[in-house]
Motif scaffolding. Structure first.
Motif, short mmCIF file in Angstrom:
data_model
loop_
_atom_site.label_atom_id
_atom_site.label_comp_id
_atom_site.label_asym_id
_atom_site.label_seq_id
_atom_site.Cartn_x
_atom_site.Cartn_y
_atom_site.Cartn_z
N CYS A 153 33.91 -6.46 44.12
CA CYS A 153 34.78 -7.46 43.49
C CYS A 153 34.36 -8.87 43.90
N ARG A 154 34.10 -9.05 45.19
CA ARG A 154 33.70 -10.37 45.70
C ARG A 154 32.39 -10.82 45.05
N LYS A 155 31.44 -9.89 44.90
CA LYS A 155 30.16 -10.22 44.29
C LYS A 155 30.33 -10.64 42.83
N LYS A 156 31.19 -9.92 42.10
CA LYS A 156 31.43 -10.25 40.69
C LYS A 156 32.10 -11.61 40.55
N ILE A 157 33.05 -11.89 41.46
CA ILE A 157 33.73 -13.18 41.42
C ILE A 157 32.75 -14.30 41.73
N THR A 158 31.85 -14.06 42.67
CA THR A 158 30.82 -15.05 43.01
C THR A 158 29.93 -15.32 41.82
N GLU A 159 29.57 -14.28 41.07
CA GLU A 159 28.74 -14.44 39.87
C GLU A 159 29.46 -15.30 38.83
N ILE A 160 30.76 -15.05 38.66
CA ILE A 160 31.53 -15.85 37.70
C ILE A 160 31.54 -17.32 38.11
N ALA A 161 31.75 -17.57 39.42
CA ALA A 161 31.78 -18.95 39.91
C ALA A 161 30.42 -19.61 39.75
N ASN A 162 29.34 -18.85 40.00
CA ASN A 162 27.99 -19.41 39.88
C ASN A 162 27.64 -19.76 38.44
N GLU A 163 28.22 -19.03 37.50
CA GLU A 163 27.95 -19.28 36.08
C GLU A 163 28.78 -20.44 35.53
N CYS A 164 29.79 -20.89 36.31
CA CYS A 164 30.66 -21.99 35.87
C CYS A 164 29.92 -23.31 36.03
N SER A 165 29.66 -23.99 34.93
CA SER A 165 28.90 -25.25 34.98
C SER A 165 29.81 -26.48 34.95
N ASP A 166 30.98 -26.35 34.34
CA ASP A 166 31.90 -27.48 34.21
C ASP A 166 33.02 -27.33 35.25
N ILE A 167 32.69 -27.56 36.53
CA ILE A 167 33.64 -27.35 37.62
C ILE A 167 34.63 -28.51 37.69
N THR A 168 35.91 -28.18 37.80
CA THR A 168 36.95 -29.21 37.86
C THR A 168 37.83 -29.11 39.10
N GLN A 169 37.70 -28.03 39.86
CA GLN A 169 38.59 -27.83 40.99
C GLN A 169 37.95 -26.89 42.01
N VAL A 170 38.35 -27.04 43.28
CA VAL A 170 37.86 -26.17 44.35
C VAL A 170 38.95 -25.19 44.74
N GLN A 210 41.69 -9.67 52.07
CA GLN A 210 42.20 -9.23 53.38
C GLN A 210 42.66 -7.79 53.32
N LEU A 211 42.14 -6.99 54.20
CA LEU A 211 42.55 -5.60 54.34
C LEU A 211 42.64 -5.31 55.83
N PHE A 212 43.83 -5.07 56.32
CA PHE A 212 44.00 -4.91 57.77
C PHE A 212 45.09 -3.89 58.07
N PRO A 213 45.04 -3.26 59.25
CA PRO A 213 46.02 -2.22 59.58
C PRO A 213 47.39 -2.77 59.92
N LEU A 214 48.41 -2.05 59.52
CA LEU A 214 49.79 -2.38 59.87
C LEU A 214 50.37 -1.35 60.84
N SER A 215 49.56 -0.35 61.18
CA SER A 215 50.01 0.65 62.16
C SER A 215 48.82 1.13 62.96
N LYS A 216 49.09 1.82 64.03
CA LYS A 216 48.04 2.50 64.78
C LYS A 216 47.66 3.77 64.03
N GLU A 217 46.51 4.32 64.37
CA GLU A 217 46.09 5.55 63.72
C GLU A 217 46.95 6.71 64.20
N ILE A 218 47.47 7.46 63.27
CA ILE A 218 48.33 8.59 63.59
C ILE A 218 47.51 9.88 63.59
N VAL A 219 47.48 10.56 64.70
CA VAL A 219 46.78 11.83 64.81
C VAL A 219 47.78 12.95 64.55
#
Length: 277
Positions: free
Chosen positions: A240-257, A263-272
């Protein structure tokens, strides 16, 4: 062998030292350990392989055993503390000390530029805005930022970005981005990037109240997964990040940053799970 100030991983430094001694003499791990005063003949081999660490007590003995003197001892001990540090704040402190010593002995450390680039969200934003606003004064660029920033801050950022090679001034107050990316050692650069992630994470939280929903997109999902599912999700996010980067790179008329945080992060410890009887 490289000068000690070109190292940031003491395990690698000691490994290179051993290989250099072994290449020029009948040097062994047993002899190395004996000179440093260790009972176990394989202890320093394990240190060099990253299987164990030196301590504040043993690092001085090792420095003496390999013949370090003057600033070399201080650099080595700081390098050990950097490698053993438990959090980013400690790591950054020790890495900055190492960079300072390296620079004072005429060795350029690229991590200094990486840290300064990632030290504030202002540098990446100014790097994007300046080429979009040819002829703009620092105050104009400051006003174009969504977050509060002064003209002096922008002026300092422009000076750094040009000095470090991230921007090129083609005419007065007219800038172009260079192709240079931020590069650094495997030890230092991830630490600098984590600092930027924290800063950008704070801006993402602030955006919930600062911007209307039609100009920002914040979504999330809480889910239960195992390691295999986690790896698949990470692969999808990377694609997904790579595809979004490609879209941004193809944008020639940039008007905003914009900034995109994935973000993907754990909300719990691993349960065995217990096996059923």
């Amino acid at each position: 062998m490289k000068p000690i100030v070109e190292y940031q991983d003491y395990h690698a430094f000691l490994s290179d030292y051993y290989e250099e001694r072994k290449r020029t003499s009948a040097f062994s791990w047993r002899e190395f350990a004996k000179i440093a005063g260790f009972v176990s003949p394989s202890y320093l081999k394990m240190v060099c392989e990253g299987k164990t660490n030196l301590s504040k007590v043993t690092m001085g003995r090792v420095a003496q055993a390999i013949g370090l003197v003057g600033y070399e001892v201080e650099y080595f001990e700081t390098m050990v503390q950097f490698g053993n540090a438990k959090n980013d704040e400690q790591k950054k402190k020790f890495l900055e000390q190492m960079n300072s010593m390296a620079l004072s002995h005429k060795v350029r450390i690229v991590d200094k530029d990486a840290f300064e680039y990632y030290d504030t969200w202002k540098n990446p934003v100014v790097r994007e805005l300046a080429p979009l606003m040819p002829g703009a004064m620092p105050g104009d660029i400051a006003k174009a930022c969504a977050q509060d920033v002064s003209a002096l801050d922008v002026r300092k950022s422009l000076s750094f970005l040009e000095r470090a090679g991230f921007l090129k001034q083609v005419r007065e107050n007219v800038y172009e981005q260079t192709e240079k990316s931020v590069e650094g050692s495997k030890e230092g650069l991830p630490l600098a990037i984590r600092s930027m992630h924290r800063a950008m994470g704070n801006l993402a939280v602030d955006s919930l109240n600062r911007f209307a929903p039609d100009v920002r997109n914040v979504t999330g999902i809480t889910m239960g997964v195992n390691r295999e599912a986690y790896e698949k999700i990470v692969a999808v996010l990377d694609e997904c990040r790579k595809k979004i980067t490609e879209i941004a790179n193809e944008c020639s008329d940039i008007t905003q940053v914009y900034r995109l945080n994935l973000q993907l992060f754990p909300l719990s410890k691993e349960i065995v799970k217990k096996e059923e009887a």
